[in-house]
Motif scaffolding. Structure first.
Motif, PDB file in Angstrom:
ATOM      1  N   GLY A   1       3.275  13.148  -9.937  1.00 43.22           N
ATOM      2  CA  GLY A   1       3.616  11.344 -10.106  1.00 43.22           C
ATOM      3  C   GLY A   1       2.843  10.948 -11.067  1.00 43.22           C
ATOM      4  O   GLY A   1       1.727  11.586 -11.347  1.00 43.22           O
ATOM      5  N   ASN A   2       2.772   9.930 -11.731  1.00 39.26           N
ATOM      6  CA  ASN A   2       1.998   9.253 -12.533  1.00 39.26           C
ATOM      7  C   ASN A   2       0.552   9.024 -12.120  1.00 39.26           C
ATOM      8  O   ASN A   2      -0.257   9.028 -12.539  1.00 39.26           O
ATOM      9  N   SER A   3       0.684   8.490 -10.839  1.00 39.39           N
ATOM     10  CA  SER A   3      -0.394   8.253 -10.191  1.00 39.39           C
ATOM     11  C   SER A   3      -1.078   9.129  -8.962  1.00 39.39           C
ATOM     12  O   SER A   3      -2.163   9.512  -8.989  1.00 39.39           O
ATOM     13  N   ASN A   4      -0.146   9.974  -8.327  1.00 38.18           N
ATOM     14  CA  ASN A   4      -0.390  10.848  -7.335  1.00 38.18           C
ATOM     15  C   ASN A   4       0.593  12.225  -7.648  1.00 38.18           C
ATOM     16  O   ASN A   4       1.614  12.051  -7.848  1.00 38.18           O
TER      17      ASN A   4
ATOM     18  N   GLY B   1       6.962   3.336  -8.412  1.00 38.29           N
ATOM     19  CA  GLY B   1       5.698   4.445  -8.280  1.00 38.29           C
ATOM     20  C   GLY B   1       4.529   3.525  -9.135  1.00 38.29           C
ATOM     21  O   GLY B   1       4.455   2.574  -9.083  1.00 38.29           O
ATOM     22  N   GLY B   2       3.969   4.527  -9.973  1.00 37.54           N
ATOM     23  CA  GLY B   2       2.723   4.027 -10.778  1.00 37.54           C
ATOM     24  C   GLY B   2       3.134   3.664 -12.094  1.00 37.54           C
ATOM     25  O   GLY B   2       2.542   2.694 -12.771  1.00 37.54           O
ATOM     26  N   GLY B   3       3.782   4.503 -12.681  1.00 33.92           N
ATOM     27  CA  GLY B   3       4.331   4.470 -14.189  1.00 33.92           C
ATOM     28  C   GLY B   3       5.602   3.851 -14.538  1.00 33.92           C
ATOM     29  O   GLY B   3       6.010   3.508 -15.374  1.00 33.92           O
ATOM     30  N   ILE B   4       6.728   3.909 -13.545  1.00 34.21           N
ATOM     31  CA  ILE B   4       7.960   3.882 -13.398  1.00 34.21           C
ATOM     32  C   ILE B   4       8.489   3.253 -12.245  1.00 34.21           C
ATOM     33  O   ILE B   4       8.232   3.447 -11.277  1.00 34.21           O
TER      34      ILE B   4
ATOM     35  N   GLY C   1       3.253   0.193 -10.694  1.00 37.56           N
ATOM     36  CA  GLY C   1       1.849   0.034 -10.347  1.00 37.56           C
ATOM     37  C   GLY C   1       0.814   0.000 -11.263  1.00 37.56           C
ATOM     38  O   GLY C   1      -0.262  -1.046 -11.254  1.00 37.56           O
TER      39      GLY C   1
ATOM     40  N   GLU D   1      -6.975  -2.078  -9.428  1.00 39.08           N
ATOM     41  CA  GLU D   1      -6.193  -1.295  -8.283  1.00 39.08           C
ATOM     42  C   GLU D   1      -6.408  -1.555  -6.978  1.00 39.08           C
ATOM     43  O   GLU D   1      -5.516  -2.014  -6.057  1.00 39.08           O
TER      44      GLU D   1
ATOM     45  N   LYS E   1      -5.221  -5.284  -6.044  1.00 38.00           N
ATOM     46  CA  LYS E   1      -3.748  -5.134  -5.763  1.00 38.00           C
ATOM     47  C   LYS E   1      -3.595  -4.595  -4.238  1.00 38.00           C
ATOM     48  O   LYS E   1      -2.700  -5.350  -3.627  1.00 38.00           O
TER      49      LYS E   1
ATOM     50  N   GLY F   1       4.791   4.085  -4.117  1.00 47.29           N
ATOM     51  CA  GLY F   1       3.643   3.410  -3.439  1.00 47.29           C
ATOM     52  C   GLY F   1       3.489   2.021  -3.784  1.00 47.29           C
ATOM     53  O   GLY F   1       3.097   1.162  -2.854  1.00 47.29           O
ATOM     54  N   SER F   2       4.290   1.514  -4.816  1.00 51.24           N
ATOM     55  CA  SER F   2       4.125   0.043  -5.067  1.00 51.24           C
ATOM     56  C   SER F   2       5.269  -0.769  -4.214  1.00 51.24           C
ATOM     57  O   SER F   2       5.115  -1.883  -4.191  1.00 51.24           O
TER      58      SER F   2
ATOM     59  N   MET G   1       4.750  -0.976  -1.278  1.00 49.52           N
ATOM     60  CA  MET G   1       3.970  -1.472  -0.147  1.00 49.52           C
ATOM     61  C   MET G   1       3.437  -2.892  -0.697  1.00 49.52           C
ATOM     62  O   MET G   1       2.484  -3.506   0.236  1.00 49.52           O
TER      63      MET G   1
ATOM     64  N   LEU H   1       4.561   6.894   0.091  1.00 47.27           N
ATOM     65  CA  LEU H   1       3.920   7.565  -0.978  1.00 47.27           C
ATOM     66  C   LEU H   1       4.213   8.778  -0.840  1.00 47.27           C
ATOM     67  O   LEU H   1       4.110   9.964  -1.789  1.00 47.27           O
TER      68      LEU H   1
HETATM   69  N1  LIG Z   1      -0.852  -0.669  -0.173  1.00 46.15           N
HETATM   70  C1  LIG Z   1      -0.361  -0.683  -1.606  1.00 46.15           C
HETATM   71  N2  LIG Z   1       0.293  -2.035  -2.193  1.00 46.15           N
HETATM   72  C2  LIG Z   1       0.546  -2.002  -3.438  1.00 46.15           C
HETATM   73  N3  LIG Z   1       0.401  -0.722  -4.346  1.00 46.15           N
HETATM   74  C3  LIG Z   1       0.055   0.058  -3.860  1.00 46.15           C
HETATM   75  C4  LIG Z   1      -0.251   0.442  -2.254  1.00 46.15           C
HETATM   76  N4  LIG Z   1      -0.614   1.704  -2.110  1.00 46.15           N
HETATM   77  C5  LIG Z   1      -0.492   2.338  -3.310  1.00 46.15           C
HETATM   78  N5  LIG Z   1       0.040   1.589  -4.274  1.00 46.15           N
HETATM   79  C6  LIG Z   1       0.447   1.874  -5.688  1.00 46.15           C
HETATM   80  O1  LIG Z   1       1.225   2.932  -5.673  1.00 46.15           O
HETATM   81  C7  LIG Z   1       1.178   3.499  -6.937  1.00 46.15           C
HETATM   82  C8  LIG Z   1       1.433   4.945  -6.752  1.00 46.15           C
HETATM   83  O2  LIG Z   1       2.824   5.218  -6.097  1.00 46.15           O
HETATM   84  P1  LIG Z   1       3.384   6.641  -6.217  1.00 46.15           P
HETATM   85  O3  LIG Z   1       2.253   7.733  -5.750  1.00 46.15           O
HETATM   86  O4  LIG Z   1       4.730   6.523  -5.298  1.00 46.15           O
HETATM   87  O5  LIG Z   1       3.551   6.741  -7.678  1.00 46.15           O
HETATM   88  P2  LIG Z   1       3.734   8.048  -8.647  1.00 46.15           P
HETATM   89  O6  LIG Z   1       4.828   8.986  -7.905  1.00 46.15           O
HETATM   90  O7  LIG Z   1       2.413   8.745  -8.790  1.00 46.15           O
HETATM   91  O8  LIG Z   1       4.280   7.533  -9.913  1.00 46.15           O
HETATM   92  P3  LIG Z   1       5.861   7.707 -10.566  1.00 46.15           P
HETATM   93  O9  LIG Z   1       6.788   7.647  -9.531  1.00 46.15           O
HETATM   94  O10 LIG Z   1       5.638   6.640 -11.812  1.00 46.15           O
HETATM   95  O11 LIG Z   1       5.490   8.992 -11.283  1.00 46.15           O
HETATM   96  C9  LIG Z   1      -0.128   3.434  -7.557  1.00 46.15           C
HETATM   97  O12 LIG Z   1      -0.160   2.286  -8.629  1.00 46.15           O
HETATM   98  C10 LIG Z   1      -0.830   2.565  -6.466  1.00 46.15           C
HETATM   99  O13 LIG Z   1      -1.766   1.737  -6.975  1.00 46.15           O
END
Ligand SMILES: Nc1ncnc2c1ncn2[C@@H]1O[C@H](COP(=O)(O)OP(=O)(O)OP(=O)(O)O)[C@@H](O)[C@H]1O
Length: 341
Positions: free
Chosen positions: A16-19, A161-164, A185, A210, A213, A292-293, A295, A318
């Motif tokens: 993922g972009n963030s995780n 998610g984090g980037g999309i 996010g 973050e 948020k 994640g977003s 939430m 997540l």
């Molecule tokens: N309780 C919360 N409230 C709001 N945002 C949150 C919370 N917990 C995590 N996030 C946000 O969720 C995002 C990460 O989510 P996730 O791991 O699903 O994304 P990703 O899979 O890494 O990204 P992508 O799907 O864009 O590749 C981050 O921007 C993080 O700050």
């Protein structure tokens, strides 16, 4: 003797972009931020995941922190490849004695170019794997939250998610309508950071943004459980001195309004372009939000008020993509139709 050592292993990767989440067919083996830090001089890897994230915005010129993904796809191929390798090693997913992995399946956003897909394919290609596949993340997320994607019944899933953010209507294991936008996010964090700079001449880091948020973020003003205002530490841009300032959920909701309404607009557009029979199913099934977003406080209430539909927020937002990829690992024959070479 450990006979498992001779058996080829299979691995699911949600890059993922963030995780990044690494799992086998049964369980999550590692879930850590998608960050890597290099030694600037030798280019050696100094840290990945949690440790690298903790060094972000706090390093010095001898270190080079990198976030290898942007907008949900690989932006820095070399760093992404090294990060995956290190994470697999940390997750104890070293290849077996008899040579490599059996299956490797990684998630990829639905809206990607061939070049972006090739980058992920090549990153997986560094490992000796008998079968490597990619699976569209929104389909994996739908599987992960327990939806039956194979039946002829329209289901709308929003993965923020984090980037999309990807909004898809799924039926018969395929995508019947979709919208994708690079607002998620990271955009929320950037807008919070920008707000502090413009409104208070105060510089804050993206990690602080973050935290704001997560601690006091909201998509609407009227939310059921109002969090305590948060004290934010930063630097006064004029005097250069450390300052603190409180922020509450109403102010964050105001700051995030533009981004949240752009996501909302895309959801409406997707419903508009969706074939009528599938739209009727969605009115019955409601909408599922994950990532994640999802939430963000008040997002469900806001979408329900706007769309007049039931909205379900995934309690394990997540992990939905990784749980879905793990499910395809369990039975690759059954899911052959959604696995991309
Ligand atoms: N309780 C919360 N409230 C709001 N945002 C949150 C919370 N917990 C995590 N996030 C946000 O969720 C995002 C990460 O989510 P996730 O791991 O699903 O994304 P990703 O899979 O890494 O990204 P992508 O799907 O864009 O590749 C981050 O921007 C993080 O700050």
């Amino acid at each position: 003797m450990n006979f498992n050592f001779f058996k080829n292993k299979s691995v699911a990767i949600d890059l993922g972009n963030s995780n990044t989440v690494v799992s086998d067919a049964q369980k999550v083996l590692l879930a850590q931020p998608s960050y890597i830090v290099f030694d600037n001089e030798t280019n050696a890897v100094k840290a990945i995941g949690n440790k690298a994230y903790s060094m972000f915005e706090k390093s010095h010129e001898e270190l080079r922190p990198v976030k290898p993904l942007r907008g949900g796809v690989i932006a820095d191929y070399d760093s992404a490849s090294k990060m995956i390798r290190e994470m697999l090693a940390q997750a104890s997913m070293q290849s077996s004695f008899l040579g490599g992995y059996d299956h490797m399946i990684a998630g990829i956003p639905y809206y990607t170019t061939e070049v972006e897909r090739r980058a992920l394919r090549d990153a997986l290609g560094q490992f000796n794997s008998r079968h490597s596949y990619m699976v569209y993340e929104p389909l994996a997320a739908a599987l992960g939250i327990g939806l039956n994607i194979r039946e002829p019944d329209g289901k709308m899933l929003i993965d923020i998610g984090g980037g999309i953010t990807e909004i898809v209507v799924i039926s018969l294991s395929g995508v019947a309508a979709f919208q994708s936008l690079k607002v998620a996010g990271d955009t929320f964090d950037e807008q919070i950071q920008d707000h502090f700079r413009r409104a208070y001449n105060m510089a804050i880091g993206l990690k602080t943004a973050e935290q704001i948020k997560i601690n006091v973020g909201a998509a609407i003003d009227k939310i059921p459980d109002v969090p305590q205002p948060m004290m934010v530490r930063g630097k006064d841009l004029i005097e250069g001195l450390p300052v603190t300032r409180a922020i509450n959920h109403s102010e964050v909701a105001f700051v995030l309004e533009k981004s949240v309404s752009s996501i909302e607009h895309c959801v409406v557009q997707t419903l508009e372009t969706c074939p009528p029979e599938l739209a009727a199913d969605i009115y019955h099934n409601g909408i599922h939000i994950t990532g994640g977003s999802a939430m963000l406080r008040g997002l469900r209430e806001r979408f329900e008020a706007k769309l007049k539909l039931p909205v379900h927020v995934d309690p394990q937002a997540l992990l939905s993509v990784s749980k879905g990829i793990a499910q395809t690992l369990k039975d690759t024959k059954k899911y052959q139709g959604i696995l991309l070479q």
